[in-house]
Design a protein around this motif. Structure first.
Motif, PDB file in Angstrom:
ATOM      1  N   ASP A 161      -5.605 -13.801  -6.159  1.00 34.34           N
ATOM      2  CA  ASP A 161      -4.327 -14.501  -6.042  1.00 34.34           C
ATOM      3  C   ASP A 161      -3.420 -13.840  -5.007  1.00 34.34           C
ATOM      4  O   ASP A 161      -2.763 -14.533  -4.237  1.00 34.34           O
ATOM      5  CB  ASP A 161      -3.632 -14.547  -7.405  1.00 34.34           C
ATOM      6  N   LYS A 162      -3.376 -12.512  -5.008  1.00 33.94           N
ATOM      7  CA  LYS A 162      -2.524 -11.828  -4.033  1.00 33.94           C
ATOM      8  C   LYS A 162      -3.111 -10.487  -3.645  1.00 33.94           C
ATOM      9  O   LYS A 162      -3.787  -9.840  -4.440  1.00 33.94           O
ATOM     10  CB  LYS A 162      -1.126 -11.582  -4.619  1.00 33.94           C
ATOM     11  N   VAL A 163      -2.808 -10.086  -2.425  1.00 35.43           N
ATOM     12  CA  VAL A 163      -3.225  -8.775  -1.932  1.00 35.43           C
ATOM     13  C   VAL A 163      -1.973  -7.988  -1.560  1.00 35.43           C
ATOM     14  O   VAL A 163      -1.085  -8.509  -0.880  1.00 35.43           O
ATOM     15  CB  VAL A 163      -4.125  -8.927  -0.684  1.00 35.43           C
ATOM     16  N   HIS A 164      -1.871  -6.753  -2.055  1.00 37.64           N
ATOM     17  CA  HIS A 164      -0.755  -5.871  -1.709  1.00 37.64           C
ATOM     18  C   HIS A 164      -1.320  -4.687  -0.944  1.00 37.64           C
ATOM     19  O   HIS A 164      -2.368  -4.157  -1.307  1.00 37.64           O
ATOM     20  CB  HIS A 164      -0.059  -5.347  -2.966  1.00 37.64           C
ATOM     21  N   VAL A 165      -0.597  -4.281   0.082  1.00 38.63           N
ATOM     22  CA  VAL A 165      -1.049  -3.123   0.854  1.00 38.63           C
ATOM     23  C   VAL A 165      -0.067  -1.975   0.659  1.00 38.63           C
ATOM     24  O   VAL A 165       1.133  -2.120   0.864  1.00 38.63           O
ATOM     25  CB  VAL A 165      -1.182  -3.464   2.352  1.00 38.63           C
ATOM     26  N   LEU A 166      -0.629  -0.845   0.233  1.00 40.71           N
ATOM     27  CA  LEU A 166       0.166   0.360  -0.005  1.00 40.71           C
ATOM     28  C   LEU A 166      -0.058   1.315   1.162  1.00 40.71           C
ATOM     29  O   LEU A 166      -1.196   1.612   1.524  1.00 40.71           O
ATOM     30  CB  LEU A 166      -0.294   1.005  -1.314  1.00 40.71           C
ATOM     31  N   MET A 167       1.058   1.733   1.777  1.00 41.83           N
ATOM     32  CA  MET A 167       0.947   2.744   2.836  1.00 41.83           C
ATOM     33  C   MET A 167       2.093   3.714   2.700  1.00 41.83           C
ATOM     34  O   MET A 167       3.242   3.310   2.520  1.00 41.83           O
ATOM     35  CB  MET A 167       1.040   2.084   4.219  1.00 41.83           C
ATOM     36  N   GLN A 168       1.772   4.987   2.806  1.00 39.99           N
ATOM     37  CA  GLN A 168       2.793   6.034   2.772  1.00 39.99           C
ATOM     38  C   GLN A 168       3.747   5.865   1.598  1.00 39.99           C
ATOM     39  O   GLN A 168       4.951   6.040   1.712  1.00 39.99           O
ATOM     40  CB  GLN A 168       3.544   6.071   4.111  1.00 39.99           C
ATOM     41  N   GLY A 169       3.175   5.458   0.482  1.00 41.96           N
ATOM     42  CA  GLY A 169       3.950   5.467  -0.748  1.00 41.96           C
ATOM     43  C   GLY A 169       4.774   4.240  -1.044  1.00 41.96           C
ATOM     44  O   GLY A 169       5.585   4.253  -1.965  1.00 41.96           O
ATOM     45  N   ALA A 170       4.578   3.168  -0.294  1.00 39.98           N
ATOM     46  CA  ALA A 170       5.322   1.941  -0.587  1.00 39.98           C
ATOM     47  C   ALA A 170       4.467   0.722  -0.253  1.00 39.98           C
ATOM     48  O   ALA A 170       3.532   0.816   0.556  1.00 39.98           O
ATOM     49  CB  ALA A 170       6.627   1.900   0.207  1.00 39.98           C
ATOM     50  N   ILE A 171       4.768  -0.416  -0.890  1.00 46.32           N
ATOM     51  CA  ILE A 171       4.070  -1.656  -0.556  1.00 46.32           C
ATOM     52  C   ILE A 171       4.647  -2.160   0.776  1.00 46.32           C
ATOM     53  O   ILE A 171       5.828  -2.469   0.860  1.00 46.32           O
ATOM     54  CB  ILE A 171       4.297  -2.733  -1.649  1.00 46.32           C
ATOM     55  N   VAL A 172       3.803  -2.218   1.804  1.00 44.92           N
ATOM     56  CA  VAL A 172       4.302  -2.608   3.122  1.00 44.92           C
ATOM     57  C   VAL A 172       3.958  -4.058   3.458  1.00 44.92           C
ATOM     58  O   VAL A 172       4.530  -4.634   4.378  1.00 44.92           O
ATOM     59  CB  VAL A 172       3.759  -1.690   4.235  1.00 44.92           C
TER      60      VAL A 172
END
Lengths: 254, 106
Positions: free
Chosen positions: A204-215
């Motif tokens: 349903d959804k994709v979240h990308v985490l970079m450097q400690g936050a969802i970007v």
């Protein structure tokens, strides 16, 4: 109400702030994917939610509407939070059947009933008399975990790198088991840095985490773009300097 | 569908008759293993759960046909037809069977 609702989650391990304000909602009935490069904080997110010692947290994490961040681990589990481990722990001396019996003492008769159904659908009867995870192959351990998931019927299941160390057939089997668990009373969050398992899942959804936050948050196509171009594409688009790519930082994240 | 038949602790060694969703089932506990076949002998009206168990066979109490607990096949006359076999799952100390409801025989 969401299966999982994380807001402003900051996590510090020792003196290092690893998560710097994560917001993430997984509604009931949906399957979301959390992706990110090595060292981005994916596993920390998982550990902090489940209550692993050593992680200082602020913010909130609601499981089926109840904040779990101040609870001990077993009460988080009872509140409906399930974690599927990247490397399931072996428990010599305790059979899977005994484990399910103990779950049923706390969780009621529905536990054994759901376990029996899952034993059939996962063809897992042979695991019941065996010690939990002892001597099982990677794929068998994941099936055993899916059986426990089905028995507990949590609000949210966080599956941390469930595809690591599995061959192609086992990845498909695990993905099919996850799909079979889906329903209106469960939210699923799959944490991965490979996209191969996503081939077999309806995302349903994709979240990308970079450097400690969802970007970035998007649909399936976001994962496909990362697969094609790597995380650098996203870094360039968003103007993120690759702090996490330096050797020292990478090792610190291990 | 998944149906709870009994608690393992409540089952004596040997045969026990249970009914579920219109099925008449003979459960056999041998040590901690549980087998389940149709309770009605395929030859004449008789309850196999009341039969004597030898190894993994039960002998019908009425005419002495013996049935295999794993396959339901008769091994001796006068019965010539098998009885149904039910897939049993024992988990958390509870005995479950996978059953489809059937109409009660008149």
């Amino acid at each position: 109400m969401n299966a999982l609702s994380v807001a402003g989650l900051r996590v510090t391990f020792g003196t290092r702030e690893i998560l710097k304000g994560v917001d993430l909602d997984v509604p009931f009935g949906e399957l979301h994917v959390l992706m990110g490069p090595n060292g981005s904080g994916k596993s920390t997110f998982c550990h902090a939610l489940m209550g692993r010692p050593g992680y200082e947290t602020t913010g909130s994490a609601l499981v089926g509407g109840a904040d779990v961040l101040s609870l001990p681990v077993h009460e988080r589990a009872r509140a409906g939070l399930f974690e599927g481990f990247q490397y399931p722990v072996e428990v010599p001396g305790v059979t899977l059947d005994e484990l399910i019996s103990e779950m049923a003492l706390v969780g009621g008769p529905g536990v054994a009933e759901r376990a029996a159904e899952a034993v059939r659908s996962l063809d897992a009867a042979e695991f019941l008399p065996r010690m939990v995870n002892v001597g099982l192959s990677g794929g068998e351990k994941k099936r055993s975990e899916m059986l426990q998931l089905a028995a507990l019927a949590p609000h949210v299941a966080i599956l941390d790198e469930i595809d690591s160390g599995l061959d192609v057939d086992a990845v498909r089997e695990v993905a099919e088991a996850v799909e079979a668990m889906r329903g209106p009373e469960l939210g699923v969050l799959v944490i991965t840095h490979y996209t191969r398992i996503l081939r077999y899942l309806t995302v349903d959804k994709v979240h990308v985490l970079m450097q400690g936050a969802i970007v970035a948050t998007g649909g399936r196509e976001l994962a496909d773009r990362l697969d094609a171009g790597g995380y650098d594409v996203l870094r360039r688009e968003l103007g993120i300097t690759a702090e996490g790519a330096s050797g020292g930082d990478f090792l610190a994240g291990l | 569908m998944n149906v709870r038949l009994a608690a393992l602790a409540d089952l004596p060694q040997g045969g026990t008759k249970v009914e579920a969703l219109g099925h008449r089932i003979a459960l056999f506990r041998i040590e901690d293993d549980v087998y389940a076949i149709g309770d009605r002998c395929s030859h004449a009206e008789a309850s196999l759960s009341e039969g004597e168990v030898f190894d993994l066979e039960v002998e019908c109490p009425r005419h002495g046909s013996s049935f295999d607990l794993q396959t339901g096949e008769p091994h001796t006359f006068p019965a010539t037809q098998p009885v149904p076999v039910y897939e049993i799952t024992v988990v958390g100390g509870i005995v479950f069977a996978d059953l489809e409801p059937i109409e009660e025989e008149s």
